[in-house]
Design an enzyme around this catalytic site. Structure first.
Site, PDB file in Angstrom:
ATOM      1  N   SER A 131       5.820  -1.935  -2.204  1.00 51.77           N
ATOM      2  CA  SER A 131       5.755  -2.941  -3.296  1.00 51.77           C
ATOM      3  C   SER A 131       4.704  -2.530  -4.334  1.00 51.77           C
ATOM      4  CB  SER A 131       5.502  -4.344  -2.747  1.00 51.77           C
ATOM      5  OG  SER A 131       4.570  -4.394  -1.698  1.00 51.77           O
ATOM      6  N   GLY A 152       0.843  -1.201   0.000  1.00 49.71           N
ATOM      7  CA  GLY A 152       0.000   0.000   0.000  1.00 49.71           C
ATOM      8  C   GLY A 152       0.871   1.241   0.000  1.00 49.71           C
ATOM      9  N   LEU A 153       0.203   2.367  -0.167  1.00 45.93           N
ATOM     10  CA  LEU A 153       0.910   3.652  -0.246  1.00 45.93           C
ATOM     11  C   LEU A 153       1.628   3.981   1.056  1.00 45.93           C
ATOM     12  CD1 LEU A 153      -1.975   5.716  -1.897  1.00 45.93           C
ATOM     13  CD2 LEU A 153       0.149   4.982  -3.017  1.00 45.93           C
ATOM     14  N   SER A 154       2.577   4.897   0.968  1.00 41.22           N
ATOM     15  CA  SER A 154       3.219   5.426   2.168  1.00 41.22           C
ATOM     16  C   SER A 154       2.149   6.105   3.023  1.00 41.22           C
ATOM     17  CB  SER A 154       4.289   6.441   1.754  1.00 41.22           C
ATOM     18  OG  SER A 154       4.885   7.006   2.888  1.00 41.22           O
ATOM     19  N   GLY A 155       2.137   5.784   4.312  1.00 41.46           N
ATOM     20  CA  GLY A 155       1.151   6.378   5.222  1.00 41.46           C
ATOM     21  C   GLY A 155      -0.185   5.662   5.233  1.00 41.46           C
ATOM     22  N   SER A 156      -0.293   4.550   4.473  1.00 42.22           N
ATOM     23  CA  SER A 156      -1.581   3.847   4.413  1.00 42.22           C
ATOM     24  C   SER A 156      -1.856   3.062   5.695  1.00 42.22           C
ATOM     25  CB  SER A 156      -1.623   2.906   3.195  1.00 42.22           C
ATOM     26  OG  SER A 156      -0.564   1.967   3.260  1.00 42.22           O
ATOM     27  N   GLY A 157      -0.791   2.710   6.424  1.00 40.13           N
ATOM     28  CA  GLY A 157      -0.976   1.964   7.674  1.00 40.13           C
ATOM     29  C   GLY A 157      -0.313   0.596   7.679  1.00 40.13           C
ATOM     30  N   LYS A 158       0.549   0.316   6.696  1.00 39.84           N
ATOM     31  CA  LYS A 158       1.213  -0.991   6.603  1.00 39.84           C
ATOM     32  C   LYS A 158       1.991  -1.316   7.876  1.00 39.84           C
ATOM     33  CE  LYS A 158       3.796   0.126   3.083  1.00 39.84           C
ATOM     34  NZ  LYS A 158       3.417   1.551   2.959  1.00 39.84           N
TER      35      LYS A 158
HETATM   36  N1  LIG Z   1      10.259   8.181  -3.512  1.00 39.92           N
HETATM   37  C1  LIG Z   1       9.687   7.501  -2.511  1.00 39.92           C
HETATM   38  N2  LIG Z   1       8.521   6.835  -2.708  1.00 39.92           N
HETATM   39  C2  LIG Z   1       7.973   6.142  -1.703  1.00 39.92           C
HETATM   40  N3  LIG Z   1       8.506   6.040  -0.449  1.00 39.92           N
HETATM   41  C3  LIG Z   1       9.668   6.672  -0.208  1.00 39.92           C
HETATM   42  C4  LIG Z   1      10.301   7.450  -1.215  1.00 39.92           C
HETATM   43  N4  LIG Z   1      11.442   7.971  -0.684  1.00 39.92           N
HETATM   44  C5  LIG Z   1      11.522   7.562   0.586  1.00 39.92           C
HETATM   45  N5  LIG Z   1      10.454   6.781   0.883  1.00 39.92           N
HETATM   46  C6  LIG Z   1      10.336   6.086   2.182  1.00 39.92           C
HETATM   47  O1  LIG Z   1      10.726   4.745   1.899  1.00 39.92           O
HETATM   48  C7  LIG Z   1       9.726   3.829   2.259  1.00 39.92           C
HETATM   49  C8  LIG Z   1       9.369   2.938   1.089  1.00 39.92           C
HETATM   50  O2  LIG Z   1      10.293   1.906   0.975  1.00 39.92           O
HETATM   51  P1  LIG Z   1       9.854   0.511   0.403  1.00 39.92           P
HETATM   52  O3  LIG Z   1      11.061  -0.362   0.473  1.00 39.92           O
HETATM   53  O4  LIG Z   1       8.638   0.038   1.085  1.00 39.92           O
HETATM   54  O5  LIG Z   1       9.511   0.884  -1.114  1.00 39.92           O
HETATM   55  S1  LIG Z   1       9.284  -0.111  -2.342  1.00 39.92           S
HETATM   56  O6  LIG Z   1       8.489  -1.247  -1.873  1.00 39.92           O
HETATM   57  O7  LIG Z   1      10.588  -0.552  -2.834  1.00 39.92           O
HETATM   58  O8  LIG Z   1       8.578   0.689  -3.354  1.00 39.92           O
HETATM   59  C9  LIG Z   1       8.482   4.609   2.624  1.00 39.92           C
HETATM   60  O9  LIG Z   1       8.010   4.004   3.825  1.00 39.92           O
HETATM   61  P2  LIG Z   1       6.465   3.924   4.221  1.00 39.92           P
HETATM   62  O10 LIG Z   1       6.069   5.356   4.440  1.00 39.92           O
HETATM   63  O11 LIG Z   1       6.470   3.121   5.481  1.00 39.92           O
HETATM   64  O12 LIG Z   1       5.702   3.265   3.119  1.00 39.92           O
HETATM   65  C10 LIG Z   1       8.956   6.039   2.797  1.00 39.92           C
HETATM   66  O13 LIG Z   1       9.143   6.322   4.169  1.00 39.92           O
HETATM   67  N1  LIG Z   2      -6.892   2.607  11.513  1.00 39.85           N
HETATM   68  C1  LIG Z   2      -5.602   2.878  11.367  1.00 39.85           C
HETATM   69  N2  LIG Z   2      -4.723   1.883  11.098  1.00 39.85           N
HETATM   70  C2  LIG Z   2      -3.402   2.157  10.908  1.00 39.85           C
HETATM   71  N3  LIG Z   2      -2.853   3.397  11.013  1.00 39.85           N
HETATM   72  C3  LIG Z   2      -3.681   4.427  11.287  1.00 39.85           C
HETATM   73  C4  LIG Z   2      -5.070   4.212  11.474  1.00 39.85           C
HETATM   74  N4  LIG Z   2      -5.646   5.409  11.743  1.00 39.85           N
HETATM   75  C5  LIG Z   2      -4.653   6.317  11.721  1.00 39.85           C
HETATM   76  N5  LIG Z   2      -3.464   5.743  11.460  1.00 39.85           N
HETATM   77  C6  LIG Z   2      -2.183   6.477  11.392  1.00 39.85           C
HETATM   78  O1  LIG Z   2      -1.728   6.447  10.038  1.00 39.85           O
HETATM   79  C7  LIG Z   2      -0.303   6.416  10.000  1.00 39.85           C
HETATM   80  C8  LIG Z   2       0.122   5.205   9.212  1.00 39.85           C
HETATM   81  O2  LIG Z   2       1.522   5.158   9.176  1.00 39.85           O
HETATM   82  P1  LIG Z   2       2.322   3.820   8.906  1.00 39.85           P
HETATM   83  O3  LIG Z   2       1.721   2.664   9.652  1.00 39.85           O
HETATM   84  O4  LIG Z   2       3.761   4.142   9.145  1.00 39.85           O
HETATM   85  O5  LIG Z   2       2.022   3.622   7.346  1.00 39.85           O
HETATM   86  P2  LIG Z   2       2.947   2.968   6.232  1.00 39.85           P
HETATM   87  O6  LIG Z   2       3.807   1.925   6.890  1.00 39.85           O
HETATM   88  O7  LIG Z   2       1.971   2.402   5.245  1.00 39.85           O
HETATM   89  O8  LIG Z   2       3.758   4.101   5.683  1.00 39.85           O
HETATM   90  C9  LIG Z   2       0.190   6.345  11.451  1.00 39.85           C
HETATM   91  O9  LIG Z   2       0.521   7.650  11.869  1.00 39.85           O
HETATM   92  C10 LIG Z   2      -1.036   5.833  12.203  1.00 39.85           C
HETATM   93  O10 LIG Z   2      -1.078   6.292  13.538  1.00 39.85           O
END
Ligand SMILES: Nc1ncnc2c1ncn2[C@@H]1O[C@H](COP(=O)(O)OS(=O)(=O)O)[C@@H](OP(=O)(O)O)[C@H]1O
Ligand SMILES: Nc1ncnc2c1ncn2[C@@H]1O[C@H](COP(=O)(O)OP(=O)(O)O)[C@@H](O)[C@H]1O
Length: 208
Positions: A122, A48-54
């Site tokens: 991914s 899922g997207l960055s910040g989606s909650g993975k």
């Molecule tokens: N350009 C760009 N796009 C997306 N994300 C970025 C980028 N640069 C840095 N980050 C940070 O790196 C985390 C993503 O790494 P991943 O190894 O999960 O990426 S991937 O699966 O290879 O696409 C991702 O973590 P999450 O926010 O937890 O998803 C970001 O914190």
């Molecule tokens: N229901 C929920 N499940 C997971 N995260 C949530 C939820 N509601 C709000 N959040 C917030 O969303 C953010 C998700 O971040 P994170 O788990 O690091 O996402 P990712 O790993 O996809 O980047 C966190 O700040 C978390 O506290």
């Protein structure tokens, strides 16, 4: 196509190794390792997207499994990019290599009899399919964390969307790099519609 761990032909190697590196069968196999733990090895793959909650969901799932006595391992994008994948950037080719390595590592942990939880964006279907193909039927559970881009961007827990919007990060997923949603995931979770941890019971039932 599911690859067979014991069939070297199904796992192409570097031309320099092809002729001279042979597969060494082990006396203790995955089933025997699982027997010692009392449960099967598995891979739960969050995408899922960055910040989606993975990471939040993956961490909560591991906590719950650990409390119940299951043997687990968590692989998280940010952390793995500090070590095993520290040489990789965010181009499509580097992401493919990132996911290839994670798939192989997740498979090794699964062969060791662990429940492996991975949390990587991914973004590309082909890369996720290649990872899935490393596992036997039923061993790979794909969880699409389908929180809408607008919600992820509003959360922006690391301030990355803000940087991407002003051109300080290139190839940012969802902004100027694509995310291909799974066509047939095992579970879909939109965290904008649920409380933290609310869907973890459901995941537990699928995994154990
Ligand atoms: N350009 C760009 N796009 C997306 N994300 C970025 C980028 N640069 C840095 N980050 C940070 O790196 C985390 C993503 O790494 P991943 O190894 O999960 O990426 S991937 O699966 O290879 O696409 C991702 O973590 P999450 O926010 O937890 O998803 C970001 O914190
Ligand atoms: N229901 C929920 N499940 C997971 N995260 C949530 C939820 N509601 C709000 N959040 C917030 O969303 C953010 C998700 O971040 P994170 O788990 O690091 O996402 P990712 O790993 O996809 O980047 C966190 O700040 C978390 O506290």
């Amino acid at each position: 196509m599911i690859r067979d761990a014991e069939d070297p032909a199904s796992r192409p190697s570097h031309p320099a190794c092809k002729a001279n590196v042979v597969w060494n069968p082990a006396s203790v196999n995955q089933a025997m390792r699982e027997g010692g733990k009392g449960h099967k090895g598995k891979c739960v793959w969050f995408t899922g997207l960055s910040g989606s909650g993975k990471s939040t969901l993956a961490n909560e799932l591991e906590v719950r499994l650990n409390r119940l006595g299951y043997h687990t391992m968590l692989l998280d994008g940010d952390n793995v990019r500090h070590g095993l994948c520290r040489d990789l950037g965010m181009s499509a080719a580097d992401r493919a290599e990132n996911i290839r390595r994670i798939g192989e590592v997740a498979r090794l942990f699964t062969e060791a009899g662990l429940i492996v939880i991975t949390a990587f964006i991914s973004p590309f279907r082909e890369d996720r399919q290649n990872a899935r193909d490393l596992f036997a039927e039923g061993e790979f559970v794909e969880v699409h964390v389908a929180t809408p881009l607008g919600v992820c961007e509003q959360r922006d827990p690391k301030g990355l969307y803000k940087k991407a919007r002003v051109g300080k990060i290139q190839d940012f997923t969802g902004i100027n790099s694509p995310y291909e949603p799974p066509l047939n995931p095992d579970v879909v979770i939109d965290t904008s519609n649920c409380l933290k941890g609310q869907r973890v019971d459901e995941l537990l039932k699928l995994v154990v």
